[in-house]
Design a protein around this motif. Structure first.
Motif, PDB file in Angstrom:
ATOM      1  N   PHE A   1       0.826  -1.208   0.000  1.00  0.00           N
ATOM      2  CA  PHE A   1       0.000   0.000   0.000  1.00  0.00           C
ATOM      3  C   PHE A   1       0.863   1.262   0.000  1.00  0.00           C
ATOM      4  CE2 PHE A   1      -2.512  -3.355   1.990  1.00  0.00           C
ATOM      5  CZ  PHE A   1      -3.661  -3.310   1.207  1.00  0.00           C
ATOM      6  N   SER A   2       2.129   1.104  -0.379  1.00  0.00           N
ATOM      7  CA  SER A   2       3.047   2.243  -0.387  1.00  0.00           C
ATOM      8  C   SER A   2       3.134   2.845  -1.783  1.00  0.00           C
ATOM      9  CB  SER A   2       4.440   1.809   0.077  1.00  0.00           C
ATOM     10  OG  SER A   2       5.021   0.926  -0.870  1.00  0.00           O
ATOM     11  N   TRP A   3       3.558   4.112  -1.839  1.00  0.00           N
ATOM     12  CA  TRP A   3       3.785   4.761  -3.124  1.00  0.00           C
ATOM     13  C   TRP A   3       4.919   4.073  -3.867  1.00  0.00           C
ATOM     14  CZ3 TRP A   3      -0.180   7.372  -4.356  1.00  0.00           C
ATOM     15  CH2 TRP A   3      -0.860   8.181  -3.444  1.00  0.00           C
ATOM     16  N   ARG A   4       5.881   3.593  -3.115  1.00  0.00           N
ATOM     17  CA  ARG A   4       7.040   2.932  -3.727  1.00  0.00           C
ATOM     18  C   ARG A   4       6.612   1.683  -4.491  1.00  0.00           C
ATOM     19  NH1 ARG A   4      12.309   0.574  -0.499  1.00  0.00           N
ATOM     20  NH2 ARG A   4      13.861   0.964  -2.110  1.00  0.00           N
ATOM     21  N   TYR A   5       5.713   0.920  -3.907  1.00  0.00           N
ATOM     22  CA  TYR A   5       5.208  -0.276  -4.586  1.00  0.00           C
ATOM     23  C   TYR A   5       4.401   0.111  -5.824  1.00  0.00           C
ATOM     24  CZ  TYR A   5       2.576  -4.542  -5.501  1.00  0.00           C
ATOM     25  OH  TYR A   5       2.015  -5.636  -6.117  1.00  0.00           O
ATOM     26  N   THR A   6       3.543   1.118  -5.663  1.00  0.00           N
ATOM     27  CA  THR A   6       2.628   1.500  -6.745  1.00  0.00           C
ATOM     28  C   THR A   6       3.350   2.115  -7.929  1.00  0.00           C
ATOM     29  OG1 THR A   6       0.901   1.897  -5.093  1.00  0.00           O
ATOM     30  CG2 THR A   6       0.550   2.821  -7.297  1.00  0.00           C
ATOM     31  N   PHE A   7       4.349   2.953  -7.662  1.00  0.00           N
ATOM     32  CA  PHE A   7       4.959   3.722  -8.746  1.00  0.00           C
ATOM     33  C   PHE A   7       6.387   3.304  -9.097  1.00  0.00           C
ATOM     34  CE2 PHE A   7       1.856   7.024  -7.134  1.00  0.00           C
ATOM     35  CZ  PHE A   7       0.938   6.773  -8.142  1.00  0.00           C
ATOM     36  N   ILE A   8       6.935   2.332  -8.376  1.00  0.00           N
ATOM     37  CA  ILE A   8       8.249   1.803  -8.739  1.00  0.00           C
ATOM     38  C   ILE A   8       8.130   0.344  -9.166  1.00  0.00           C
ATOM     39  CG2 ILE A   8      10.570   1.236  -7.947  1.00  0.00           C
ATOM     40  CD1 ILE A   8      10.274   4.171  -8.288  1.00  0.00           C
ATOM     41  N   TYR A   9       7.614  -0.482  -8.270  1.00  0.00           N
ATOM     42  CA  TYR A   9       7.560  -1.917  -8.566  1.00  0.00           C
ATOM     43  C   TYR A   9       6.475  -2.254  -9.585  1.00  0.00           C
ATOM     44  CZ  TYR A   9       7.182  -6.941  -7.945  1.00  0.00           C
ATOM     45  OH  TYR A   9       7.134  -8.287  -8.170  1.00  0.00           O
TER      46      TYR A   9
END
Length: 265
Positions: A130-138
């Protein structure tokens, strides 16, 4: 290098977007949905591109605000810029019917995207889902990786197998697809099995449900598009199996909770 790379990623994204929008608005002959073979999925399958581009918008914006520059500088590095440039080259070769050269280019693109995918997965994963890092990087690069696998297979078939042909019967103006010979059927089944094994590998080896979903979506697209009974029903069966694999962890989790509750009772 940080800010220069981020600006380059931003420019590369808009270049990639403009090239793909142009190809999407072009006539069928000059679009990625040309060179139809007996493994080509339905046109709606290509809507995956919209989701990938939407997430990449988030990526090029998020990179300017994240404090974790390491994943940008070392994980993604200049490979995304290279992918954007090579994507334009692939489309140009594809439009000019230089299929063997386009096949070589798509393999190079696949290597570039695979490098990004593996770097993120092995060196920076896991992320909070549920992180921005997951959504927009991974997420954008795992979808991109799965989609490049699909495009690489489609390009391979366009380069080595005959294009799908259509004919009209009697006085009807409706075109029907000609049936492929048994060799083409066999090669297509091998391609479908490759899709299936890739989906299972995403899910079982990486717990990468997004990548598995892209492959399952493609199999449904092949089922919808292809009229040949062998290919049509094989694609559907494999798509259903891939879908079951997608929901397998959820079902196991639910049943696991129920069994624990029963044991307590």
């Amino acid at each position: 290098m940080g800010i220069v790379l981020k600006i380059a990623n931003l420019i590369a994204f808009f270049f990639l977007l403009s090239v793909n929008v142009y190809s999407g608005l072009a006539p069928v002959k000059d679009s990625p949905y040309s060179h139809i073979t007996y493994i080509s999925p339905a046109s709606f399958t290509f809507y995956v591109w919209f989701l990938i581009h939407l997430l990449l918008v988030g990526f090029v914006i998020y990179q300017f605000f994240t404090e974790d520059d390491d994943i940008i500088n070392k994980g993604i590095h200049w490979h995304f810029v290279g992918v954007a440039l090579l994507n334009a080259l692939w489309l140009a070769l594809w439009d000019d019917d230089l299929l063997f050269l386009s096949w070589i280019v798509i393999l190079i693109i696949a290597c570039q995207v695979t490098y990004i995918y593996h770097e993120i997965y092995f060196h920076y994963f896991p992320f909070d889902h549920f992180s921005w890092r997951y959504t927009f990087i991974y997420l954008p690069f795992t979808l991109y990786h799965a989609w490049i696998v699909v495009v690489a297979v489609l390009t391979t078939f366009a380069a080595i197998t005959p294009e799908k042909t259509y004919s009209t019967t009697g006085h009807s103006e409706t075109e029907t697809a000609s049936s492929p010979n048994i060799i083409v059927q066999l090669v297509v089944i091998i391609g479908l099995l490759f899709f299936e094994s890739t989906a299972v590998a995403y899910i079982e080896a990486r717990q990468d449900y997004a990548g598995g979903a892209v492959i399952a979506w493609t199999l449904y697209g092949v089922w919808h598009e292809q009229e040949d009974p062998v290919i049509h029903w094989s694609a559907l069966i494999l798509a259903i199996i891939a879908t079951i694999y997608l929901f397998k962890p959820l079902v196991a989790k639910l049943f696991g909770r129920e069994s624990k509750r029963d044991s307590v009772v």
